[in-house]
Design a protein around this motif. Sequence first.
Motif, mmCIF file in Angstrom:
data_model
loop_
_atom_site.group_PDB
_atom_site.id
_atom_site.type_symbol
_atom_site.label_atom_id
_atom_site.label_comp_id
_atom_site.label_asym_id
_atom_site.label_seq_id
_atom_site.Cartn_x
_atom_site.Cartn_y
_atom_site.Cartn_z
ATOM 1 N N GLY A 186 2.702 18.378 18.279
ATOM 2 C CA GLY A 186 1.351 18.268 18.220
ATOM 3 C C GLY A 186 1.171 16.625 18.638
ATOM 4 N N THR A 241 3.020 11.777 18.361
ATOM 5 C CA THR A 241 3.590 13.142 18.680
ATOM 6 C C THR A 241 4.992 13.053 17.949
ATOM 7 O OG1 THR A 241 4.088 14.820 20.158
ATOM 8 C CG2 THR A 241 4.237 12.576 20.797
ATOM 9 N N THR A 292 -0.174 18.479 26.411
ATOM 10 C CA THR A 292 -0.714 18.816 25.137
ATOM 11 C C THR A 292 -1.473 17.410 24.989
ATOM 12 O OG1 THR A 292 1.320 19.837 24.022
ATOM 13 C CG2 THR A 292 -0.606 18.609 22.763
#
Length: 550
Positions: free
Chosen positions: A125, A148, A214
């Motif tokens: 994430g 991340t 992401t």
Amino acid sequence: MHFSSCLCALLVALVYQVSGMDTVIGLYGETIEVPCNNGAPKPKDLFMTKWKYDDGDLLTQLKDQDASVIATDKYKDRVSMAENSSLLIAAATLKDEKTFTCMVVAGADISEYPVKLLIHKAPTGVEITALATELEIGKPTQLGQCSTSDANPAASITWFKNKKPLVADGKGIIISSNVKVDEVTGLTTTSSTLHYTAEKGDTAALFTCGALNTLSSPVSFTVTYPTERISLHVISKGPLMEGANVTLKCKADGNPPPTSFNFHILGKVVKVENSDSYTVTDVTRESTGEYKCSIIDNAKMEDSKNITINYLDMSLSPSGKVMKSFGEGLALTLQTHASGELKVSWTKDNGKLDSSPTFDKLTYSDSGKYEVVVTMGALIKKASFELVVEGVPVIRRVAKQRGEDGQHKVLTCEAEGSPKPTVAWSVNGTSADEGPYVNGKITHKLTIVPTVNLTVVCTVSNELGQDTRTINVSTYSSDEGDTTKLVVGVIVGLLLATVVVGLAYWLYMKKSKQGSWKTGEKEDGSTEESKKLEEKIEEKLEENSQKVEV
């Protein structure tokens, strides 16, 4: 010698295979398939296939037999061989990043196919932490830290503003990155810190950061900057006119904006705190002038507006209900005073007039309700008066007319006056008809059947006085006798005229005869002509006499 040459050939082959080593990328935690000889079909004379790595053998498979696991270490329960001789490694970790070799024995040849295995893992994430509370224009500020984790290889982080990548320039945009490796898993955590110098246009900007595919959630910041300019706005419902309320609003371009201002109202300073507005109530024409607003702590930063309060004064004379007599004059006075150009219009009984009315000599048709409308832009003022013209009634005409049946007589009495006159006849009729009362005029008709000759009186009256007129009305037979007398009179008149003309002509001819004697002319012709003339005169007299008898 033969063995050494074969060994050299084998070494050359192995060296060739290593230099052309294949690479396979597997996903962390997944089962990885490592192909033998890049997935080429098995040779027909295959004898044995074996997988090994630097620390030892993993498993072997003889022709037409199942594969046998040889490994005794961590691969003992994690390796197997696929139908196409590929090596299958379950639950891949970063420790599996090494070179695995597939050895194939076929006939008299031994071939080895090394494969380099790499393990990749996408970051779990992306998020922004350590956010700045606000950004100040022109001042470098740590906007936030993007991080991340659990990635391999280490993730590369990119910052975005309004979906466009930010590129470090060492001045307004400074980006620093850091990578940490987990001692147990070998996975990495990447963090990136953004130092940013804000501009005024960044007030509504959205910042995000991302790694691979992401993205983090977007964040925005309050951008603060000092006031550089203020502006004064005039707010009013409708036109600025006397009696209205005018609101002055001072706007500043700073963020946060000032909360207190000085309003300069026609030379008077009014301090307003915790508001940017001030309302001037019930303005008058004396309120026209220059208005200002300024910041309390910086009087030089100000703005001003010239405000004009529109006004319209109007007076009309006369007003109300005006009573005047027929034939009099009436002075009409309209006075106006305004701050701009005016437009004046008049109506009488709601009908538009082409010009302002004048009353030099009043008539009944001048009666009515007059209204004047004076406009100046959106300002409108009205005034009115009601004019009533009065007068003693006067009969303008009386007349009689025979009815269609020859028996009735229709009497007409036309009069004017105000208030509305009442019409009365000295006789009763079979029917009475009164026309509309318009502009002081009224027409009344009476139908009668006279049995004797009459003198009929028409009387019109109102509260101011009365007027009478008579008309002679005869019966039907009397009308016939009167007609006969009229015809006889006309005929006698024609007869006398004929005699006079004949006599004049006879005298003329007689004189002409005497003149002929004097000139010696013969008188026979003249005598003949005289006889003929006398005969014609006698015939004419006799003809007219007959007409008279008729």
